[in-house]
Design a protein around this motif. Sequence first.
Motif, PDB file in Angstrom:
ATOM      1  N   ALA A  42       0.819  -1.213   0.000  1.00 54.15           N
ATOM      2  CA  ALA A  42       0.000   0.000   0.000  1.00 54.15           C
ATOM      3  C   ALA A  42       0.855   1.266   0.000  1.00 54.15           C
ATOM      4  O   ALA A  42       0.589   2.217  -0.756  1.00 54.15           O
ATOM      5  N   VAL A  43       1.895   1.289   0.826  1.00 55.75           N
ATOM      6  CA  VAL A  43       2.762   2.473   0.907  1.00 55.75           C
ATOM      7  C   VAL A  43       3.542   2.661  -0.397  1.00 55.75           C
ATOM      8  O   VAL A  43       3.664   3.786  -0.905  1.00 55.75           O
ATOM      9  N   ILE A  44       4.074   1.558  -0.943  1.00 54.65           N
ATOM     10  CA  ILE A  44       4.801   1.648  -2.218  1.00 54.65           C
ATOM     11  C   ILE A  44       3.884   2.173  -3.324  1.00 54.65           C
ATOM     12  O   ILE A  44       4.279   3.017  -4.144  1.00 54.65           O
ATOM     13  N   SER A  45       2.657   1.682  -3.347  1.00 55.69           N
ATOM     14  CA  SER A  45       1.684   2.143  -4.358  1.00 55.69           C
ATOM     15  C   SER A  45       1.425   3.632  -4.222  1.00 55.69           C
ATOM     16  O   SER A  45       1.342   4.358  -5.230  1.00 55.69           O
ATOM     17  N   TYR A  46       1.312   4.110  -2.982  1.00 56.21           N
ATOM     18  CA  TYR A  46       1.085   5.542  -2.726  1.00 56.21           C
ATOM     19  C   TYR A  46       2.277   6.366  -3.213  1.00 56.21           C
ATOM     20  O   TYR A  46       2.107   7.392  -3.891  1.00 56.21           O
ATOM     21  N   LEU A  47       3.490   5.912  -2.878  1.00 58.04           N
ATOM     22  CA  LEU A  47       4.687   6.651  -3.278  1.00 58.04           C
ATOM     23  C   LEU A  47       4.819   6.709  -4.797  1.00 58.04           C
ATOM     24  O   LEU A  47       5.172   7.750  -5.360  1.00 58.04           O
ATOM     25  N   CYS A  50       2.087   9.047  -6.344  1.00 63.54           N
ATOM     26  CA  CYS A  50       2.315  10.471  -6.070  1.00 63.54           C
ATOM     27  C   CYS A  50       3.690  10.952  -6.529  1.00 63.54           C
ATOM     28  O   CYS A  50       4.027  12.126  -6.354  1.00 63.54           O
ATOM     29  N   GLY A  51       4.492  10.033  -7.090  1.00 66.78           N
ATOM     30  CA  GLY A  51       5.813  10.422  -7.576  1.00 66.78           C
ATOM     31  C   GLY A  51       6.761  10.839  -6.474  1.00 66.78           C
ATOM     32  O   GLY A  51       7.590  11.741  -6.658  1.00 66.78           O
ATOM     33  N   ILE A  52       6.663  10.191  -5.317  1.00 66.68           N
ATOM     34  CA  ILE A  52       7.511  10.531  -4.173  1.00 66.68           C
ATOM     35  C   ILE A  52       8.714   9.588  -4.137  1.00 66.68           C
ATOM     36  O   ILE A  52       8.565   8.375  -4.153  1.00 66.68           O
ATOM     37  N   ASP A  53       9.900  10.171  -4.111  1.00 66.68           N
ATOM     38  CA  ASP A  53      11.118   9.366  -4.068  1.00 66.68           C
ATOM     39  C   ASP A  53      11.295   8.741  -2.689  1.00 66.68           C
ATOM     40  O   ASP A  53      10.881   9.315  -1.666  1.00 66.68           O
ATOM     41  N   TYR A  54      11.964   7.570  -2.668  1.00 74.38           N
ATOM     42  CA  TYR A  54      12.155   6.869  -1.397  1.00 74.38           C
ATOM     43  C   TYR A  54      12.929   7.693  -0.363  1.00 74.38           C
ATOM     44  O   TYR A  54      12.571   7.676   0.822  1.00 74.38           O
TER      45      TYR A  54
END
Length: 230
Positions: A42-47, A50-54
Motif C-alpha cells: 500500500a505504501v509503495i503504491s502511494y509513493l 504520487c511520484g515521491i522518491d524513497y
Amino acid sequence: MDMLKHPVVLLWLTITVYWAANLLRVRTGSVLFNPVVVSTIAVISYLKACGIDYPVYHETAELIDFWLKPAVVGLAVPLYLNWEKIRKQWLPIVLSQGAGSITGIVTAVWIAKLMGAEREVVLSLAAKSVTNPIAIEITKSIGGIPAITAATVIAAGMVGQMVGYRMMTMSTVRKPMSQGMSMGSASHAMGIAASLEKSKKFAAYASLGLIFNGVLTAMLVPVLLPLMGI
C-alpha cells in the motif's frame, strides 16, 4: 503535490495503513493478509502514484525507526517478569537458543555461499533471524550491507509469522514455552505478533526467544564466520 509528501502526512499514512492491514488480518484470519506485506504494498503504491522518491519517505520513516531500539530494550520487561521460570530452566533454554542461533547463522551463510553470492551479501545474511535494530548493527560490524539484512529480516519474519505455528502443530512441539521461544528466535518481532494472537503467555516466551537469539547471534557471528571460512 507538496502536501502529499509532507512528513506529517507520510507518518500518518504509515501508521494508518499498518493499523488497517493488521485489522484486515484479524478480521479475515487469513495468513495471506500479512500486515507487513499488505502495508508495504500500500505504501509503495502511494509513493509511486504520487511520484515521491524513497529518500523523501525515508526521512519520515526515521521518526518510527528511532523508536525501534528503545522498543527492543523494553522487551527486557517480559524477561524480568519470567525470570523465575527462566532461572529454573536455564539449561534447556540456553542450549535450545544456542542451537537455534547457530542454525540460523550457518544455514543462511552456507546456502548463500554455495549459490555463489558475493562475500558482502553472505555477510549480510548472517543475522537474518535477529530483530532489525540488532541485525543491522551486527551487519555493520562485520562489513555487510544493512539494506540486504533489513530485507532478509523482514522476509524471515513474514514467513515465520505466516506458517510458524502451523508447522509446529504438525510436529511434536506442543509446550507454550517451546513454541513461543521458537517463534521469537526464528521470526523475531513478527513472531511475537503471531504469538500475541494466541495468548500473552506465548508472546512472553516469544519475547524471550527474540532477546536470547539477538544476544547470542551478536556474540556468535564474529566467532562462526572465520570458522566457516568467510
